[in-house]
Design a protein around this motif. Structure first.
Motif, PDB file in Angstrom:
ATOM      1  N   LEU A 173       0.822  -1.216   0.000  1.00  0.00           N
ATOM      2  CA  LEU A 173       0.000   0.000   0.000  1.00  0.00           C
ATOM      3  C   LEU A 173       0.855   1.265   0.000  1.00  0.00           C
ATOM      4  O   LEU A 173       0.521   2.243  -0.674  1.00  0.00           O
ATOM      5  CB  LEU A 173      -0.951  -0.010   1.203  1.00  0.00           C
ATOM      6  N   GLN A 174       1.963   1.255   0.715  1.00  0.00           N
ATOM      7  CA  GLN A 174       2.826   2.434   0.756  1.00  0.00           C
ATOM      8  C   GLN A 174       3.665   2.593  -0.504  1.00  0.00           C
ATOM      9  O   GLN A 174       3.967   3.716  -0.899  1.00  0.00           O
ATOM     10  CB  GLN A 174       3.717   2.389   1.997  1.00  0.00           C
ATOM     11  N   SER A 175       4.034   1.502  -1.144  1.00  0.00           N
ATOM     12  CA  SER A 175       4.871   1.605  -2.353  1.00  0.00           C
ATOM     13  C   SER A 175       4.051   1.742  -3.633  1.00  0.00           C
ATOM     14  O   SER A 175       4.611   1.985  -4.700  1.00  0.00           O
ATOM     15  CB  SER A 175       5.815   0.409  -2.459  1.00  0.00           C
ATOM     16  N   HIS A 176       2.746   1.605  -3.555  1.00  0.00           N
ATOM     17  CA  HIS A 176       1.852   1.732  -4.714  1.00  0.00           C
ATOM     18  C   HIS A 176       0.760   2.758  -4.414  1.00  0.00           C
ATOM     19  O   HIS A 176      -0.413   2.539  -4.711  1.00  0.00           O
ATOM     20  CB  HIS A 176       1.224   0.384  -5.054  1.00  0.00           C
ATOM     21  N   GLN A 177       1.159   3.879  -3.855  1.00  0.00           N
ATOM     22  CA  GLN A 177       0.193   4.854  -3.342  1.00  0.00           C
ATOM     23  C   GLN A 177      -0.817   5.348  -4.365  1.00  0.00           C
ATOM     24  O   GLN A 177      -1.944   5.671  -4.005  1.00  0.00           O
ATOM     25  CB  GLN A 177       0.936   6.041  -2.738  1.00  0.00           C
ATOM     26  N   ASP A 178      -0.447   5.400  -5.631  1.00  0.00           N
ATOM     27  CA  ASP A 178      -1.359   5.910  -6.656  1.00  0.00           C
ATOM     28  C   ASP A 178      -2.066   4.804  -7.424  1.00  0.00           C
ATOM     29  O   ASP A 178      -2.700   5.071  -8.444  1.00  0.00           O
ATOM     30  CB  ASP A 178      -0.595   6.799  -7.646  1.00  0.00           C
ATOM     31  N   GLU A 179      -1.974   3.574  -6.945  1.00  0.00           N
ATOM     32  CA  GLU A 179      -2.491   2.439  -7.712  1.00  0.00           C
ATOM     33  C   GLU A 179      -3.687   1.745  -7.078  1.00  0.00           C
ATOM     34  O   GLU A 179      -4.078   0.673  -7.507  1.00  0.00           O
ATOM     35  CB  GLU A 179      -1.360   1.435  -7.941  1.00  0.00           C
ATOM     36  N   TRP A 180      -4.282   2.355  -6.047  1.00  0.00           N
ATOM     37  CA  TRP A 180      -5.462   1.748  -5.434  1.00  0.00           C
ATOM     38  C   TRP A 180      -6.465   2.818  -5.018  1.00  0.00           C
ATOM     39  O   TRP A 180      -6.099   3.934  -4.699  1.00  0.00           O
ATOM     40  CB  TRP A 180      -5.088   0.851  -4.249  1.00  0.00           C
ATOM     41  N   ASP A 181      -7.729   2.423  -5.070  1.00  0.00           N
ATOM     42  CA  ASP A 181      -8.827   3.296  -4.659  1.00  0.00           C
ATOM     43  C   ASP A 181      -9.434   2.837  -3.341  1.00  0.00           C
ATOM     44  O   ASP A 181      -9.982   3.632  -2.583  1.00  0.00           O
ATOM     45  CB  ASP A 181      -9.943   3.287  -5.721  1.00  0.00           C
ATOM     46  N   LEU A 182      -9.356   1.523  -3.100  1.00  0.00           N
ATOM     47  CA  LEU A 182      -9.987   0.921  -1.933  1.00  0.00           C
ATOM     48  C   LEU A 182      -9.090  -0.187  -1.399  1.00  0.00           C
ATOM     49  O   LEU A 182      -8.553  -0.976  -2.172  1.00  0.00           O
ATOM     50  CB  LEU A 182     -11.348   0.327  -2.341  1.00  0.00           C
ATOM     51  N   ALA A 183      -8.940  -0.230  -0.086  1.00  0.00           N
ATOM     52  CA  ALA A 183      -8.256  -1.348   0.560  1.00  0.00           C
ATOM     53  C   ALA A 183      -9.250  -2.005   1.507  1.00  0.00           C
ATOM     54  O   ALA A 183      -9.846  -1.335   2.356  1.00  0.00           O
ATOM     55  CB  ALA A 183      -7.019  -0.877   1.323  1.00  0.00           C
ATOM     56  N   LEU A 184      -9.451  -3.299   1.317  1.00  0.00           N
ATOM     57  CA  LEU A 184     -10.314  -4.091   2.194  1.00  0.00           C
ATOM     58  C   LEU A 184      -9.407  -4.860   3.141  1.00  0.00           C
ATOM     59  O   LEU A 184      -8.563  -5.638   2.691  1.00  0.00           O
ATOM     60  CB  LEU A 184     -11.165  -5.064   1.379  1.00  0.00           C
ATOM     61  N   VAL A 185      -9.571  -4.655   4.432  1.00  0.00           N
ATOM     62  CA  VAL A 185      -8.626  -5.171   5.419  1.00  0.00           C
ATOM     63  C   VAL A 185      -9.333  -6.045   6.448  1.00  0.00           C
ATOM     64  O   VAL A 185     -10.244  -5.576   7.145  1.00  0.00           O
ATOM     65  CB  VAL A 185      -7.903  -4.005   6.134  1.00  0.00           C
TER      66      VAL A 185
END
Length: 123
Positions: A45-57
C-alpha cells in the motif's frame, strides 16, 4: 464505467477468492493485489500509493493485524478508502478501527450486500 482498484488484505485463501469474484461480478471491483500479512500489506500500500482506490482489510492476519495496516496507511488522500471486513465487527472494534482512520467496517458474514452497495457508490 471505471473499475474500483482494490487491494485485499485477507489471509484465508478461500474467503479472499470468493470476495474477489463476488466484488468483481457485482460491484465492478478490480483486485490489483492482495496480502495475507500486515507487513506485506503495508509495504504494498505504501509503495503503490497511486495504484489503489480501496483497501479491504481483515483484522486477523497470518502475521500482524489489520489494526497495524490501518495505522500505517492513515495518511492518504480522501479519495482512497480504507474498509475493514471482519467476523469480529463489534461496536467497540468498529470504533477503534475508525479511530485508526478506517472509513467503514463490515461484517464478513452478514454485511456482504452492504459492502457491495458501498463499492458501487464509490465508482
Amino acid at each position: 464505467m471505471s473499475r474500483l482498484r482494490t487491494f485485499i488484505v485477507e489471509d484465508n485463501p478461500t474467503i479472499r477468492t470468493q470476495l474477489i469474484a463476488t466484488l468483481a461480478d457485482l460491484a465492478q471491483v478490480e483486485c490489483v493485489g492482495f496480502a495475507d500479512t500486515e507487513a506485506e500489506a503495508v509495504a504494498w500500500l505504501q509503495s503503490h500509493q497511486d495504484e489503489w482506490d480501496l483497501a479491504l482489510v481483515d483484522l486477523f492476519l497470518k502475521q500482524g493485524s489489520g489494526m497495524g495496516v490501518l495505522a500505517a496507511v492513515d495518511q492518504r488522500p480522501p479519495s482512497q478508502k480504507l474498509v475493514v471486513i471482519s467476523n469480529y465487527a463489534t461496536r467497540d472494534v468498529a470504533r477503534r478501527c475508525r479511530e485508526l482512520g478506517c472509513d467503514e467496517v463490515f461484517d464478513k458474514s452478514g454485511d456482504v450486500d452492504a459492502l457491495i452497495d458501498y463499492c458501487q457508490a464509490l465508482r
